[in-house]
Design a protein around this motif. Sequence first.
Motif, PDB file in Angstrom:
ATOM      1  N   LYS A 113       0.828  -1.208   0.000  1.00 47.32           N
ATOM      2  CA  LYS A 113       0.000   0.000   0.000  1.00 47.32           C
ATOM      3  C   LYS A 113       0.864   1.261   0.000  1.00 47.32           C
ATOM      4  N   GLN A 114       2.091   1.160   0.478  1.00 50.72           N
ATOM      5  CA  GLN A 114       2.999   2.309   0.445  1.00 50.72           C
ATOM      6  C   GLN A 114       3.387   2.654  -0.991  1.00 50.72           C
ATOM      7  N   LYS A 115       3.428   1.643  -1.851  1.00 53.66           N
ATOM      8  CA  LYS A 115       3.819   1.837  -3.248  1.00 53.66           C
ATOM      9  C   LYS A 115       2.618   1.928  -4.170  1.00 53.66           C
ATOM     10  N   ASN A 116       1.550   1.211  -3.813  1.00 52.46           N
ATOM     11  CA  ASN A 116       0.370   1.118  -4.663  1.00 52.46           C
ATOM     12  C   ASN A 116      -0.860   1.370  -3.800  1.00 52.46           C
ATOM     13  N   PRO A 117      -1.471   2.537  -3.914  1.00 53.75           N
ATOM     14  CA  PRO A 117      -2.608   2.851  -3.037  1.00 53.75           C
ATOM     15  C   PRO A 117      -3.837   1.967  -3.247  1.00 53.75           C
ATOM     16  N   ASP A 118      -3.811   1.101  -4.258  1.00 52.62           N
ATOM     17  CA  ASP A 118      -4.955   0.228  -4.519  1.00 52.62           C
ATOM     18  C   ASP A 118      -5.000  -1.012  -3.640  1.00 52.62           C
ATOM     19  N   GLY A 119      -3.954  -1.269  -2.873  1.00 53.63           N
ATOM     20  CA  GLY A 119      -4.084  -2.438  -2.024  1.00 53.63           C
ATOM     21  C   GLY A 119      -2.816  -3.023  -1.476  1.00 53.63           C
ATOM     22  N   TRP A 120      -2.962  -4.200  -0.895  1.00 56.17           N
ATOM     23  CA  TRP A 120      -1.898  -4.922  -0.218  1.00 56.17           C
ATOM     24  C   TRP A 120      -1.555  -6.169  -1.019  1.00 56.17           C
ATOM     25  N   TYR A 121      -0.539  -6.886  -0.548  1.00 54.86           N
ATOM     26  CA  TYR A 121      -0.233  -8.224  -1.060  1.00 54.86           C
ATOM     27  C   TYR A 121      -0.925  -9.192  -0.105  1.00 54.86           C
ATOM     28  N   SER A 122      -1.546 -10.120  -0.390  1.00 51.60           N
ATOM     29  CA  SER A 122      -1.911 -10.725  -1.660  1.00 51.60           C
ATOM     30  C   SER A 122      -3.212 -10.129  -2.184  1.00 51.60           C
ATOM     31  N   SER A 123      -3.455 -10.357  -3.442  1.00 47.78           N
ATOM     32  CA  SER A 123      -4.676  -9.835  -4.056  1.00 47.78           C
ATOM     33  C   SER A 123      -5.904 -10.543  -3.490  1.00 47.78           C
ATOM     34  N   ASP A 124      -7.053  -9.914  -3.662  1.00 51.02           N
ATOM     35  CA  ASP A 124      -8.303 -10.540  -3.214  1.00 51.02           C
ATOM     36  C   ASP A 124      -8.508 -11.890  -3.889  1.00 51.02           C
ATOM     37  N   GLU A 125      -8.154 -11.983  -5.141  1.00 48.53           N
ATOM     38  CA  GLU A 125      -8.312 -13.244  -5.874  1.00 48.53           C
ATOM     39  C   GLU A 125      -7.526 -14.368  -5.200  1.00 48.53           C
TER      40      GLU A 125
END
Length: 74
Positions: free
Chosen positions: A6-18
């Motif tokens: 989230k620090q690099k990509n405001p869209d989320g965390w690792y791992s993806s929802d999928e």
Amino acid sequence: MNTSAKQKNPDGWYSSDEILELAYHYGVFVSFGSDAHTPERIGDDWEEVRQHLKKIGFDKVVFFRERQRVEVEI
């Protein structure tokens, strides 16, 4: 679950929802980490992560102590 993304990509965390939904479906345990490099980042977004994991269906996270899995309800 790693919140450092989230620090690099405001869209989320690792791992993806999928991936998390597949993990839940197959009974894979999840753990939480913030990949903190400074003390103030320890536990970043924990409350948001907890709610998100519950929404997917998880009711616990795990960590390891002396090579033994410890389960913690969320």
